[in-house]
Design an enzyme around this catalytic site. Structure first.
Site, mmCIF file in Angstrom:
data_model
loop_
_atom_site.group_PDB
_atom_site.id
_atom_site.type_symbol
_atom_site.label_atom_id
_atom_site.label_comp_id
_atom_site.label_asym_id
_atom_site.label_seq_id
_atom_site.Cartn_x
_atom_site.Cartn_y
_atom_site.Cartn_z
ATOM 1 N N GLY A 58 0.708 -1.058 -0.058
ATOM 2 C CA GLY A 58 0.027 -0.037 -0.092
ATOM 3 C C GLY A 58 0.944 1.320 -0.025
ATOM 4 N N CYS A 85 5.034 -6.397 1.795
ATOM 5 C CA CYS A 85 5.540 -5.061 1.928
ATOM 6 C C CYS A 85 4.834 -4.177 3.056
ATOM 7 C CB CYS A 85 5.159 -4.166 0.298
ATOM 8 S SG CYS A 85 5.935 -2.897 0.036
ATOM 9 N N TYR A 86 3.765 -3.261 2.623
ATOM 10 C CA TYR A 86 3.111 -2.609 3.634
ATOM 11 C C TYR A 86 2.439 -3.740 4.386
ATOM 12 C CZ TYR A 86 -0.162 0.643 5.912
ATOM 13 O OH TYR A 86 -1.013 1.215 6.771
ATOM 14 N N HIS A 182 7.930 -7.717 -3.303
ATOM 15 C CA HIS A 182 6.744 -8.082 -3.833
ATOM 16 C C HIS A 182 7.004 -9.711 -4.579
ATOM 17 C CE1 HIS A 182 4.508 -4.383 -3.339
ATOM 18 N NE2 HIS A 182 5.454 -3.844 -3.218
ATOM 19 N N GLU A 184 4.555 -11.423 -5.928
ATOM 20 C CA GLU A 184 3.546 -11.527 -7.070
ATOM 21 C C GLU A 184 3.851 -10.807 -8.381
ATOM 22 O OE1 GLU A 184 2.667 -7.344 -5.118
ATOM 23 O OE2 GLU A 184 3.564 -9.515 -4.442
ATOM 24 N N ASP A 240 -15.662 -10.525 -23.295
ATOM 25 C CA ASP A 240 -16.263 -10.452 -22.006
ATOM 26 C C ASP A 240 -17.909 -10.713 -22.474
ATOM 27 O OD1 ASP A 240 -13.716 -9.968 -21.190
ATOM 28 O OD2 ASP A 240 -14.242 -7.894 -20.775
ATOM 29 N N LYS A 382 -9.283 -11.795 -16.924
ATOM 30 C CA LYS A 382 -9.435 -11.884 -18.400
ATOM 31 C C LYS A 382 -8.647 -13.182 -18.872
ATOM 32 C CE LYS A 382 -10.276 -8.945 -21.080
ATOM 33 N NZ LYS A 382 -11.557 -8.389 -21.926
#
Length: 526
Positions: A58, A85-86, A182, A184, A240, A382
């Protein structure tokens, strides 16, 4: 039906929060995002299938007034917790107080860093299950100004970097872990290993998130919600809405009616393909409305891109609403809303992420029509929608279609619109896509298209002086569309595209290639 295993991602406002959710799902476990201040009674329980909690990064400093903190229930829920992280700083702050987090001595750490593991068989506590299988030294992605300065009681250090002495921590007894980097993002070389360790070695999860089970579950949810009611869906021809239409049709058959509004701003041949695919191939009840002249009249003289969007949105609602009301007995409005739409439009269920843009498919149309929403894809990203579409036998020409803006060619024809300019743009774009397909580069790029500029340049064609329009070829490569690099198309391909456009499109005498990355540019020009 047994409770679905899930990992809860608490959003503290990071631009990477949705990537955590995606990575967990890619590893075979369902993940959902909720705001960091969600109340205990609104969060899933262990009995409801909850196996772990991840606290995101964040933009705040955890010690500032009003900064989001770790709710008490997170550590009381009895499942493993990972702070990123945060999220790591928030855990340290909660468990050890104000002195546990401080501004970095060098002003922070941003970009690539070398992570050094300090857990091993000879260390106190031995090898950490969070880092098992990772190299002793590896490249990670850091993005933080503050750092954990003091470990809470019961925690031990398991990794550090040159600028961050406390880069990862654990309390195996309380089953709480923290990582300052991070895991991710793709820049962290072994981030997938860390997340896999958290899910399987620590949380004890099983691979239970699969599209086969989701499809049957989604169809049953639709049947339960709709009953015998009629559903209408605005079909755009994009990925979509197309997948949503086929899924709804499989679930409820002729209770579904799709409405396709041809706004005259589509690419060459797309409207015909939409009608042929859904009316003729899938046998879905489809109403196709040719409203091109109405849209073009409303856009006459308008050059501001935001004004174009507002006009197109307004006219679309007017046309769609009139067509929907003519059906008379519809009770539900189907939409192809995806999980990122929800995250970006409203911040996930009230969380602190900034609203990035407004999406047309979460707007006010349901209220205008007095219809209940049916959104069978709202849990999916997606790539998951494309996988689902393949299972539903949606043609690859639709599933793998490059993203196309809702306002269509209106925001790729810069300046005021007219029928002639749109015709030139449509023809130039068709040529570019044909050559990209023929060369194999269409599948290697993430988005490729032509933009028509509202400027003219001098040229020589057929020994005559011309004063024609300028076309821009834009082609980018990206994994997540948050950042993008320009595609290194071969010079021979660029020459072929430019030659064909200037030879075959009467109003264009110059083609340029956009080599700007995102950032500083955006992918689209408007």
């Amino acid at each position: 039906m047994a409770a679905r295993q899930r990992v809860l991602i608490l959003d503290y406002g990071s631009q990477y929060t949705h990537l955590i959710t995606r990575r967990v799902r890619e590893l075979g476990v369902y993940a959902e995002t909720l705001p960091c201040w969600v109340a205990s009674d609104a969060a899933p329980t262990a009995a409801g299938g909850l196996v772990g909690i991840i606290l995101s990064g964040g933009p705040n400093s955890v010690y500032d007034a009003g900064a989001p903190q770790v709710p008490d229930w997170v550590l009381e829920r009895g499942v493993p917790v990972l702070g990123v992280c945060y999220g790591m700083q928030a855990l340290a702050y909660k468990l050890a107080g104000r002195d546990a987090v401080a501004r970095g001595a060098r002003g922070g750490e941003y970009g690539h860093a070398t992570l050094e593991r300090v857990d091993d068989a000879g260390s106190s506590g031995g090898e950490s299950p969070l880092l098992r299988g990772m190299s002793r030294s590896s490249s990670v992605w850091m993005s933080h100004g503050d750092s954990v300065a003091k470990l809470p009681a019961g925690f031990r250090l398991i990794a550090r970097s040159p600028s961050c002495p406390l880069a990862a921590m654990e309390d195996a007894t309380r089953r709480v872990w923290g990582a300052q980097f991070h895991s991710e993002v793709t820049h962290t070389a072994e981030g997938r290993t860390l997340l896999s360790n958290f899910l399987y070695a620590i949380c004890g999860a099983t691979k239970s998130w699969a599209m086969e089970s989701f499809l049957e579950e989604a169809k049953q949810k639709v049947r339960d919600q709709v009953g015998k009611g009629r559903v209408i869906l605005g079909l755009s021809g994009g990925v979509d809405s197309s997948v949503a239409a086929v899924l709804l049709h499989e679930a409820i058959g002729d209770q579904l009616t799709c409405i396709y509004v041809d706004n005259g701003l589509m690419r060459a041949g797309e409207s015909d393909e939409v009608v042929a695919t859904f009316r003729d191939t899938f046998r879905i009840q489809l109403r196709a409305v040719d409203a091109g002249e109405r849209f073009l009249a409303a856009l006459a003289g308008v050059s501001d891109p935001e004004q174009k969007r507002k006009i197109i949105g307004r006219v679309f609602i007017e046309v769609f609403e009139a067509e929907a009301r003519s059906l008379g007995d519809a009770k539900f409005l189907g939409q192809g809303t995806l999980y990122p739409d929800v995250i970006e439009s409203v911040s996930p269920k009230g969380g602190p992420s900034h609203t990035i843009k407004t999406h047309h498919n979460v707007g006010g149309l349901p209220e205008k029509l007095g219809l209940a929403l049916v959104e069978p894809l709202r849990e999916l990203f997606k790539d998951e929608v494309r996988e689902l579409g393949r299972r539903l036998r949606v043609p690859a020409s639709i599933l793998m279609r490059h993203p196309f803006p809702g306002p269509g060619l209106a925001v790729r024809c810069l300046g005021a619109l007219d029928a002639e300019s749109l015709a030139w743009l449509r023809a130039a774009d068709k040529i570019a896509r044909e050559e990209l397909e023929k060369s194999g580069w269409m599948g290697r790029t993430s988005q490729a298209f032509v933009v028509l500029l509202p400027v003219r340049s001098v040229g020589v064609q057929g020994d005559c002086r011309t004063y024609g329009r300028v076309a821009v070829l834009r082609a980018v490569e990206t994994e997540d569309f948050m950042t993008a690099g320009w595609a290194r198309l071969p010079h021979e391909l660029l020459a072929t595209i430019a030659t064909r456009i200037t030879n075959e499109v009467r109003g264009i005498n110059r083609v340029v290639f956009d080599i700007t990355s995102k950032p500083p540019a955006t992918i689209e020009w408007e």
